[in-house]
Design a protein around this motif. Sequence first.
Motif, PDB file in Angstrom:
ATOM      1  N   ASN A 110     -14.577  21.423  12.588  1.00  0.00           N
ATOM      2  CA  ASN A 110     -15.517  22.261  11.855  1.00  0.00           C
ATOM      3  C   ASN A 110     -15.100  22.352  10.391  1.00  0.00           C
ATOM      4  O   ASN A 110     -14.018  21.893  10.011  1.00  0.00           O
ATOM      5  CB  ASN A 110     -15.565  23.665  12.467  1.00  0.00           C
ATOM      6  CG  ASN A 110     -16.177  23.673  13.860  1.00  0.00           C
ATOM      7  OD1 ASN A 110     -17.365  23.452  14.020  1.00  0.00           O
ATOM      8  ND2 ASN A 110     -15.342  23.911  14.872  1.00  0.00           N
ATOM      9  N   ALA A 111     -15.963  22.956   9.596  1.00  0.00           N
ATOM     10  CA  ALA A 111     -15.655  23.157   8.181  1.00  0.00           C
ATOM     11  C   ALA A 111     -15.902  24.606   7.805  1.00  0.00           C
ATOM     12  O   ALA A 111     -16.755  25.280   8.385  1.00  0.00           O
ATOM     13  CB  ALA A 111     -16.513  22.238   7.303  1.00  0.00           C
TER      14      ALA A 111
ATOM     15  N   LEU B 147     -12.278  29.982  13.742  1.00  0.00           N
ATOM     16  CA  LEU B 147     -12.690  28.625  14.111  1.00  0.00           C
ATOM     17  C   LEU B 147     -11.600  27.904  14.895  1.00  0.00           C
ATOM     18  O   LEU B 147     -11.890  27.059  15.750  1.00  0.00           O
ATOM     19  CB  LEU B 147     -13.047  27.822  12.858  1.00  0.00           C
ATOM     20  CG  LEU B 147     -14.397  28.129  12.224  1.00  0.00           C
ATOM     21  CD1 LEU B 147     -14.551  27.341  10.934  1.00  0.00           C
ATOM     22  CD2 LEU B 147     -15.535  27.796  13.180  1.00  0.00           C
ATOM     23  N   ALA B 148     -10.354  28.216  14.597  1.00  0.00           N
ATOM     24  CA  ALA B 148      -9.241  27.559  15.271  1.00  0.00           C
ATOM     25  C   ALA B 148      -8.991  28.107  16.666  1.00  0.00           C
ATOM     26  O   ALA B 148      -8.324  27.463  17.481  1.00  0.00           O
ATOM     27  CB  ALA B 148      -7.971  27.710  14.433  1.00  0.00           C
TER      28      ALA B 148
ATOM     29  N   VAL C 271      -9.960  22.174  11.110  1.00  0.00           N
ATOM     30  CA  VAL C 271     -10.821  22.896  10.175  1.00  0.00           C
ATOM     31  C   VAL C 271     -10.666  22.273   8.795  1.00  0.00           C
ATOM     32  O   VAL C 271      -9.572  22.277   8.224  1.00  0.00           O
ATOM     33  CB  VAL C 271     -10.473  24.399  10.117  1.00  0.00           C
ATOM     34  CG1 VAL C 271     -11.427  25.109   9.155  1.00  0.00           C
ATOM     35  CG2 VAL C 271     -10.537  25.027  11.499  1.00  0.00           C
ATOM     36  N   ASN C 272     -11.747  21.720   8.277  1.00  0.00           N
ATOM     37  CA  ASN C 272     -11.751  21.143   6.940  1.00  0.00           C
ATOM     38  C   ASN C 272     -12.280  22.174   5.944  1.00  0.00           C
ATOM     39  O   ASN C 272     -13.219  22.912   6.232  1.00  0.00           O
ATOM     40  CB  ASN C 272     -12.640  19.895   6.896  1.00  0.00           C
ATOM     41  CG  ASN C 272     -12.101  18.779   7.762  1.00  0.00           C
ATOM     42  OD1 ASN C 272     -10.889  18.607   7.901  1.00  0.00           O
ATOM     43  ND2 ASN C 272     -12.993  18.002   8.360  1.00  0.00           N
ATOM     44  N   LEU C 273     -11.687  22.182   4.749  1.00  0.00           N
ATOM     45  CA  LEU C 273     -12.179  23.082   3.704  1.00  0.00           C
ATOM     46  C   LEU C 273     -13.233  22.361   2.885  1.00  0.00           C
ATOM     47  O   LEU C 273     -12.950  21.394   2.176  1.00  0.00           O
ATOM     48  CB  LEU C 273     -11.034  23.562   2.820  1.00  0.00           C
ATOM     49  CG  LEU C 273     -10.427  24.910   3.207  1.00  0.00           C
ATOM     50  CD1 LEU C 273     -11.432  26.038   2.993  1.00  0.00           C
ATOM     51  CD2 LEU C 273      -9.949  24.906   4.661  1.00  0.00           C
TER      52      LEU C 273
ATOM     53  N   ALA D  74      -5.200  22.047  12.942  1.00  0.00           N
ATOM     54  CA  ALA D  74      -4.953  21.477  11.619  1.00  0.00           C
ATOM     55  C   ALA D  74      -5.964  22.042  10.639  1.00  0.00           C
ATOM     56  O   ALA D  74      -7.164  22.082  10.924  1.00  0.00           O
ATOM     57  CB  ALA D  74      -5.059  19.954  11.647  1.00  0.00           C
ATOM     58  N   VAL D  75      -5.479  22.504   9.509  1.00  0.00           N
ATOM     59  CA  VAL D  75      -6.327  23.043   8.450  1.00  0.00           C
ATOM     60  C   VAL D  75      -6.156  22.156   7.227  1.00  0.00           C
ATOM     61  O   VAL D  75      -5.078  22.113   6.625  1.00  0.00           O
ATOM     62  CB  VAL D  75      -5.952  24.499   8.113  1.00  0.00           C
ATOM     63  CG1 VAL D  75      -6.870  25.031   7.018  1.00  0.00           C
ATOM     64  CG2 VAL D  75      -6.027  25.374   9.356  1.00  0.00           C
TER      65      VAL D  75
END
Length: 249
Positions: free
Chosen positions: A179-180, A227-228, A136-138, A84-85
Amino acid sequence: MNSPVVLITGALTGIGRATALAFARDGARVVVSGRREEAGHALAAELRALGAEAEFVRADVRYEADVRQLVEQTVHRFGRLDVAVNNAGTEGHIAPIVEQSAANYEETFSANVLGTLLSVKHEMRVMLEHGAGSIVNLSSIAGLVGMAGASVYVASKHAVEGLTKSAALEGAAAGVRVNAVAPGPVATNMLDRFTGGSDDNKAGLLATVPARRAASPDEIAETILFLASDKARFLTGQSIAVDGGYVAQ
């Protein structure tokens, strides 16, 4: 192994769009989300033209019912959720703190913080059941340092950084990584808005970047793909600054 299932919020422009295209080229099955249906269906068709299985689901991440439905539809369509992004967000009103308002705080935090929180909540619930996943968070360099004139945006991205670390601790033992990515200036419409549509303002900002340029959306997307991936399988609770050296100063 089946191709990974990837969900991207805020996918219709800029970094989100570049990330969707990158995952599609990499063979993933992709669900893209945003608020504009025509643009969303057009993007999904573009991804399918690349050979990917792709769907568009309209959702506004500020509303939990939308987020819950988005995740449920993804799982219903593809049977799982691997990546998930969480890219949906806004820069809000950029102005000195003495000109800021409660309305701008509410708008900015609803999109950037509440939207990320709700997304992680429902994505992680599914991933914990499966025993694996990568979120992955922006974030932004504004989540790592202060920036004069952007106090509300900076505060919202600092909140995303803290949320990412806490969620990572909750998911680590179960195999769910969080993660970010913290971009510096990126050549998108958001950068134009952030600098007030002024070429001089933009040039002044880029002059503070050691690399002396903005990133391309594709450069951010490649970091997200890393990261993914399983190449980062022992990496969680981290924020990767993709910023041309900005926060190293």
